[in-house]
Motif scaffolding. Structure first.
Motif, PDB file in Angstrom:
ATOM      1  N   TRP A  95      22.462  62.982  79.839  1.00  0.00           N
ATOM      2  CA  TRP A  95      21.118  63.557  79.764  1.00  0.00           C
ATOM      3  C   TRP A  95      21.049  64.820  80.620  1.00  0.00           C
ATOM      4  O   TRP A  95      21.728  64.935  81.657  1.00  0.00           O
ATOM      5  N   GLY A  96      20.213  65.717  80.181  1.00  0.00           N
ATOM      6  CA  GLY A  96      19.883  66.903  80.952  1.00  0.00           C
ATOM      7  C   GLY A  96      18.711  67.577  80.274  1.00  0.00           C
ATOM      8  O   GLY A  96      18.311  67.195  79.164  1.00  0.00           O
ATOM      9  N   SER A  97      18.156  68.585  80.905  1.00  0.00           N
ATOM     10  CA  SER A  97      16.997  69.253  80.313  1.00  0.00           C
ATOM     11  C   SER A  97      16.824  70.622  80.940  1.00  0.00           C
ATOM     12  O   SER A  97      17.321  70.900  82.036  1.00  0.00           O
ATOM     13  N   GLN A 146       8.174  60.351  70.545  1.00  0.00           N
ATOM     14  CA  GLN A 146       8.118  59.249  71.505  1.00  0.00           C
ATOM     15  C   GLN A 146       8.893  58.027  71.007  1.00  0.00           C
ATOM     16  O   GLN A 146       8.790  57.669  69.824  1.00  0.00           O
ATOM     17  N   PRO A 147       9.641  57.390  71.909  1.00  0.00           N
ATOM     18  CA  PRO A 147       9.959  57.829  73.272  1.00  0.00           C
ATOM     19  C   PRO A 147      10.881  59.041  73.228  1.00  0.00           C
ATOM     20  O   PRO A 147      11.664  59.179  72.289  1.00  0.00           O
ATOM     21  N   TYR A 148      10.813  59.864  74.241  1.00  0.00           N
ATOM     22  CA  TYR A 148      11.577  61.115  74.211  1.00  0.00           C
ATOM     23  C   TYR A 148      12.915  60.979  74.950  1.00  0.00           C
ATOM     24  O   TYR A 148      13.970  61.143  74.360  1.00  0.00           O
ATOM     25  N   GLN A 149      12.879  60.687  76.229  1.00  0.00           N
ATOM     26  CA  GLN A 149      14.148  60.551  76.972  1.00  0.00           C
ATOM     27  C   GLN A 149      14.754  59.182  76.690  1.00  0.00           C
ATOM     28  O   GLN A 149      14.071  58.155  76.714  1.00  0.00           O
ATOM     29  N   HIS A 150      16.052  59.161  76.437  1.00  0.00           N
ATOM     30  CA  HIS A 150      16.722  57.895  76.142  1.00  0.00           C
ATOM     31  C   HIS A 150      16.864  57.043  77.406  1.00  0.00           C
ATOM     32  O   HIS A 150      16.739  57.527  78.535  1.00  0.00           O
ATOM     33  N   THR A 158      19.449  52.710  74.345  1.00  0.00           N
ATOM     34  CA  THR A 158      19.405  53.436  73.071  1.00  0.00           C
ATOM     35  C   THR A 158      19.549  54.923  73.332  1.00  0.00           C
ATOM     36  O   THR A 158      18.804  55.488  74.130  1.00  0.00           O
ATOM     37  N   LEU A 159      20.499  55.551  72.669  1.00  0.00           N
ATOM     38  CA  LEU A 159      20.746  56.972  72.894  1.00  0.00           C
ATOM     39  C   LEU A 159      19.825  57.846  72.052  1.00  0.00           C
ATOM     40  O   LEU A 159      19.289  58.856  72.525  1.00  0.00           O
ATOM     41  N   ARG A 160      19.611  57.482  70.791  1.00  0.00           N
ATOM     42  CA  ARG A 160      18.873  58.344  69.872  1.00  0.00           C
ATOM     43  C   ARG A 160      17.371  58.108  70.014  1.00  0.00           C
ATOM     44  O   ARG A 160      16.825  57.121  69.534  1.00  0.00           O
ATOM     45  N   THR A 161      16.706  59.046  70.686  1.00  0.00           N
ATOM     46  CA  THR A 161      15.258  58.981  70.841  1.00  0.00           C
ATOM     47  C   THR A 161      14.668  60.316  70.389  1.00  0.00           C
ATOM     48  O   THR A 161      15.270  61.015  69.584  1.00  0.00           O
ATOM     49  N   GLY A 162      13.512  60.714  70.923  1.00  0.00           N
ATOM     50  CA  GLY A 162      12.782  61.853  70.393  1.00  0.00           C
ATOM     51  C   GLY A 162      13.507  63.177  70.375  1.00  0.00           C
ATOM     52  O   GLY A 162      13.221  64.045  69.532  1.00  0.00           O
TER      53      GLY A 162
END
Length: 555
Positions: A95-97, A146-150, A158-162
């Protein structure tokens, strides 16, 4: 002429707790013909990447990037996920942003380049260029926000989210790409940004992980992204699709699509991974690598490209090329990563990937190792990485060796190098693969020798006899040798860490010892005179040697 025997007693020095090597070595003959030119050296290894973009600006990320940039300044590229992901820049595993995009109450775009500028500034200050992955989906654009961050973590979540879904408005997606690339041109300069690579998303053919839309929606996303890049910079280098080497028809369909749509495509990119396993051996089991799986995945994609009359003319980047598929995953099958199995596997894999492309008449421009560092984790925690806690691992030292090979390749032949088709079909499960490659740059001859086996178990040393032929006159008159080594006792901080008891929090003195052990090691404190054309040395299993021969009178 007199032969030079390299008495490498130090190479068999054993650290505490290691089993003694087999006293009966494998005799290996390697011939190097320095006059037999095999084309310019292509530093295909100079591409790296990671899921987590924000690690780049942190303490160990900065030092790791500096090491990479120093290998080949302004020729090393770095790819990362999450450049468009919404958030405040706080990293986590996978994850990162950057918070690059949001909207006001009326739905008007608000662009914020602050975090992404900091990331790219960090690259450029250290001689690294971006291999730009245009993704993932900002929360305000996502069709399923939503949900956005996994909530992924090793073993669960769960990896695949928003972040993984198509945009609500493709025009807004294209405009984001356009505005950002235009900003990059202003900030870094037109010629600089034109030297980058641009591609869309990651592994859109794996819907369970990275893409929540259809294949056709990805193609539409890609078309708009490339249109946005080229609107801002018509000469930008664009390509893709950086799909997983999953044995499907995705790459062939992509080629057909970009041709039909007229989408510019300057390079093609896909991923290829191996598959290590733990095999029972009556002693608790050991790791067996899957080099053949890795090579077959790549060759499947090469075949798809070679079958396309336009695609076969494009340069290729393997946008992720690794022994397995998850850098952030730990576990018994990934126990190879900290030590010399990872470095020797990579040394054996790189020339085979080049050979597979070459025999299909393709141009392989890059092989990207999806490995970087994981910030503020325990030392040698088992992630796939180049450094641990700011300490170089043996695989990083392999890239330091490869960076020393320049000029033109010259012919080498080892009587114990496994044939390409054998490795492609079966891996290296019987006799070890003791192979070589060499280059000449002016009157400097460099010879890389590796000793690899899929099974991470002890085995006998190789007793290498290296015969040099066709030497340039400056070397024939008299030469000297510098010998670099990666093995259990050299260029290996992990072995040193285990030898000191595997401290979870090394002291300042222990850290200094580890940094010293991590440095690229020479077998000789000073260059060794070479008065003949034959070199002999021992090379342990999973070891790598680089021998550099230069004129005797060079300063």
């Amino acid at each position: 002429m007199k032969s030079l025997f390299l008495a490498l007693a130090a190479a068999s020095t054993l650290l505490p707790g290691l089993a003694a090597a087999d006293p009966d070595p494998i005799p290996v003959a390697i011939a190097v013909d320095a006059a037999r030119d095999e084309g310019p050296v292509r530093p295909v290894w100079r591409f790296f990447g990671a899921d987590e973009p924000n690690y780049a600006t942190m303490k160990d990320g900065r030092t790791t990037l500096a090491t990479l940039g120093a290998l080949l300044p302004d020729r090393v590229y770095f790819r990362t996920h999450n450049l468009f992901t919404s958030g405040d820049g706080t990293p986590a595993l996978k994850w990162g942003s950057t918070g690059i995009y949001r909207e006001d109450a009326q739905g008007r775009p608000i662009y914020d380049w602050t975090i992404v500028d900091r990331i790219f500034d960090t690259y450029r200050a250290r001689g690294v260029k971006p291999y730009v992955e245009l993704g993932f989906m900002p929360e305000a654009m996502s069709t399923k926000p939503q949900p956005y961050q996994h909530d992924w973590r090793p073993g669960s979540g769960t990896l695949r989210t928003g972040w993984a879904y198509p945009p609500r408005d493709y025009a807004k997606w294209e405009e984001l790409v356009f505005q950002w690339v235009r900003h990059c041109v202003t900030r870094y300069g037109r010629a600089e940004v034109a030297s980058w690579y641009f591609q869309t998303w990651n592994e859109a053919n794996l819907p369970q992980y990275y893409w929540g839309g259809t294949r056709e929606e990805f193609f539409r996303l890609h078309d708009h992204a490339i249109r946005g890049v080229r609107r801002a910079l018509p000469e930008a280098r664009v390509g893709g699709p950086d799909s997983a080497g999953a044995g499907d028809d995705f790459l062939a369909a992509f080629l057909a699509h970009v041709k039909a749509a007229g989408t510019p495509t300057d390079f093609l990119s896909f991923h290829a991974k191996g598959q290590p396993v733990v095999v029972a051996d009556g002693q608790g089991g050991h790791v067996r690598m899957g080099l053949n799986t890795h090579l077959r995945a790549a060759d499947h994609e090469f075949a798809a490209i070679a079958a396309d009359p336009v695609g076969r003319t494009k340069p290729i980047v393997i946008g992720e090329s690794d022994p397995e598929g998850c850098a952030a995953c730990q576990g018994p099958a990934n126990a190879y990563r900290n030590g010399t199995m990872y470095s020797s596997y990579t040394a054996a894999a790189l020339p085979r990937l080049q050979a597979l492309a070459a025999r299909r008449g393709l141009t392989l421009e890059g092989i990207l190792s999806w490995a970087f560092e994981f910030e503020d984790q325990p030392p040698f925690a088992g992630f796939r990485q180049l450094t641990s806690a700011g300490i170089d691992l043996p695989v990083m030292n392999l890239f330091k060796l490869l960076a020393k090979m320049r000029g033109h390749y010259v012919h080498t032949a080892s009587d114990h190098q496994a044939p390409l088709d054998t490795v492609l079909q079966d891996g290296v499960r019987g006799d070890p693969d003791i192979g070589s490659m060499a280059s000449i740059d002016g009157d400097t001859l460099s010879i890389l020798v590796w000793h690899y086996h899929d099974d991470d178990v002890p085995g006998p040393d190789a007793a290498v006899t290296l015969q040099l032929r066709g030497l340039p006159q400056a070397l024939a008159k008299g030469a000297r040798l510098v010998h670099y080594r990666i093995d259990e006792a050299h260029s290996n901080a992990f072995a040193a860490w285990r030898a000191m008891g595997s401290p979870i929090a090394p002291s300042d003195a222990q850290r200094a010892t580890l940094l010293k052990a991590a440095a690229l090691a020479r077998m000789d404190p000073a260059p060794t005179p070479v008065s003949g054309s034959t070199l002999r040395f021992r090379l342990p299993r999973q070891g790598i040697s680089l021998l550099i021969v230069t004129p005797q009178n060079r300063e």
